[in-house]
Design an enzyme around this catalytic site. Structure first.
Site, mmCIF file in Angstrom:
data_model
loop_
_atom_site.group_PDB
_atom_site.id
_atom_site.type_symbol
_atom_site.label_atom_id
_atom_site.label_comp_id
_atom_site.label_asym_id
_atom_site.label_seq_id
_atom_site.Cartn_x
_atom_site.Cartn_y
_atom_site.Cartn_z
ATOM 1 N N HIS A 1 0.819 -1.212 0.000
ATOM 2 C CA HIS A 1 0.000 0.000 0.000
ATOM 3 C C HIS A 1 0.858 1.270 0.000
ATOM 4 C CE1 HIS A 1 -3.323 -2.678 0.781
ATOM 5 N NE2 HIS A 1 -2.823 -3.047 1.939
ATOM 6 N N HIS B 1 5.402 6.996 6.563
ATOM 7 C CA HIS B 1 5.115 6.447 5.239
ATOM 8 C C HIS B 1 4.734 7.570 4.289
ATOM 9 C CE1 HIS B 1 1.177 6.496 7.322
ATOM 10 N NE2 HIS B 1 0.724 6.846 6.126
ATOM 11 N N HIS C 1 2.530 8.931 0.584
ATOM 12 C CA HIS C 1 1.425 8.804 -0.365
ATOM 13 C C HIS C 1 1.780 9.623 -1.599
ATOM 14 C CE1 HIS C 1 -1.380 6.977 2.601
ATOM 15 N NE2 HIS C 1 -0.700 7.725 3.471
ATOM 16 N N GLU D 1 -2.851 13.503 0.166
ATOM 17 C CA GLU D 1 -4.167 13.155 0.691
ATOM 18 C C GLU D 1 -4.916 14.409 1.120
ATOM 19 O OE1 GLU D 1 -4.417 8.726 1.770
ATOM 20 O OE2 GLU D 1 -3.520 9.742 3.492
ATOM 21 N N HIS E 1 3.568 11.123 6.132
ATOM 22 C CA HIS E 1 2.907 10.988 7.430
ATOM 23 C C HIS E 1 3.868 10.377 8.431
ATOM 24 C CE1 HIS E 1 -1.337 10.778 5.373
ATOM 25 N NE2 HIS E 1 -0.829 12.009 5.415
ATOM 26 N N THR F 1 -6.161 7.180 7.389
ATOM 27 C CA THR F 1 -6.622 7.324 6.004
ATOM 28 C C THR F 1 -6.651 5.987 5.270
ATOM 29 O OG1 THR F 1 -4.379 7.798 5.209
ATOM 30 C CG2 THR F 1 -5.728 9.677 5.909
#
Length: 394
Positions: A90, A115, A117, A129, A142, A224
């Protein structure tokens, strides 16, 4: 008969229990049969009223003077122990040591992991996000912490309303390379596929954060990703961090969401959740728009340079106008001077003296002059005669 019925009922319940897997066992994704639009069907908290991410509308935020600077604790103390970098299918994540923490909140929070995104297609295509005034960044970092004052570990804290604190850092792509992010991006080739891990050299995690930790947005939200527990105190920094375009493309194209043994080789891209409704929540700010404190040092420098350039441009324009006016004034004065010197007799012809007649026979002119002199002399003598008194005889 009763025993047989009881046995059949037990078998039916057992089959139903087996057919309904636990939420932790469901393989979710951002698209597909268990994509983010189907998350609420499998993870009830994903349908809550305090979900994340959100769009921060700056005109609807509220200034809270009690919000002080966020204080990273031990972020730069890695003790040369290697970090664990992983690909869980992910995202790419980094496990953080327990001595790292976060201050500036009502409780002490201990770091767990960080991590990323991102999107796809390079800069300007979105990937963060959270958004601010409807505008997304190219990626988002994050840093996750749990409330270590109230709860013994992450598992106990993740379901509690005050259990987690997450730092959100918006990332934009530019021309300059960010050396801090190379500490992660340089090792992505070791974890191309899901469920792969690798050890990387330790580094200063605080170098990933923006320099200004005083200005941020604060609100209560959720994870999220499933199971979307509404247990997060979000801190979204106003200042964005810049990486290079090449670093962003590496992030978007290096990893796969599938395992190494899978045949599909699906790329790990667009791993961001859609914006969620704000509902009754209010986004707080640690800075006041009226005081001008919301401007970062870079923004202040840009404004100063812009004002200086504007002043220089205005001075050039004014000087050009003044020179133009002087030029046309001198041109007008010269025109008047030329006109007055060349046509004054034409303007006043009555003041011009009569022309002197030309002499036709220059040789006779001395004689005329002599005759004039003689005439004048004779006339004088004649005028003197009457003045003498006549003599009388006795």
């Amino acid at each position: 008969m009763d025993s047989l019925g009881l046995f059949m009922l037990s078998l039916l319940l057992c089959s139903q229990w087996t057919a309904a897997p636990a939420a932790e066992e469901i393989t979710w994704s951002y698209t597909g049969s268990v994509g983010q639009w189907q998350w609420p069907e499998y993870f009830p908290d994903c349908a809550g009223t305090s979900q994340s991410p959100v769009d921060v509308v700056t005109t609807q935020t509220k200034y809270d003077p009690s919000l002080g600077p966020v204080t990273p604790l031990g972020y730069d103390q890695h003790n040369n122990r290697p970090f664990t970098l992983y690909n869980n299918g992910h995202t790419v994540g980094l496990e953080l040591p327990e001595w790292m923490g976060l201050g500036g909140l009502p409780w002490l929070f201990t770091a767990v992991q960080l991590h990323l995104h991102w999107g796809s297609g390079g800069p300007g295509r979105g990937g963060s996000e959270h958004t601010i005034n409807g505008l997304s960044a190219d990626a988002e970092l994050h840093v996750v912490h749990y409330n270590s004052e109230l709860y013994p570990n992450m598992s106990a804290a993740v379901t509690q309303p005050d259990g987690l604190a997450v730092l959100g850092i918006l990332i934009v792509a530019g021309e300059e390379t960010n050396p801090a992010f190379n500490n992660i991006l340089s090792y992505l080739s070791r974890i191309r596929h899901a469920d792969q891990k690798t050890l990387i050299p330790a580094f200063d995690v605080q170098s990933l954060l923006p320099k200004d930790l005083r200005r941020y947005y604060r609100y209560n939200g959720s994870l999220t990703t499933p199971p979307c527990h509404q247990s997060v105190t979000w801190t979204l920094f106003r200042e964005r961090v810049q990486i290079s375009k090449a670093q962003l493309i590496k992030m978007e194209t290096m990893l796969h969401s599938s395992r190494a043994e899978d045949d599909d080789g699906k790329m790990l891209q667009d791993n961001y959740r859609a914006i969620q409704p704000l509902h009754h929540r209010v986004v707080l700010t640690s800075f006041s728009a009226e005081s001008g404190e919301q401007l970062s040092s870079g923004e202040v420098t840009a404004i100063v340079i812009g004002v200086m350039c504007g002043c220089v441009a205005l001075a050039v324009v004014v000087r050009f106008i003044v020179k133009t006016i002087k030029f046309f004034t001198l041109l007008h004065n010269d025109s008047l001077a030329v006109n007055s010197s060349t046509s004054s007799w034409d303007i006043l012809p009555s003041n011009r003296p009569a022309p002197t007649p030309r002499v036709k026979n220059p040789e006779k002119e001395p004689e005329k002059i002599q005759d004039v002199v003689l005439n004048c002399t004779s006339d004088g003598e004649k005028k003197e005669e009457p003045t003498s008194s006549p003599q009388t005889e006795p």
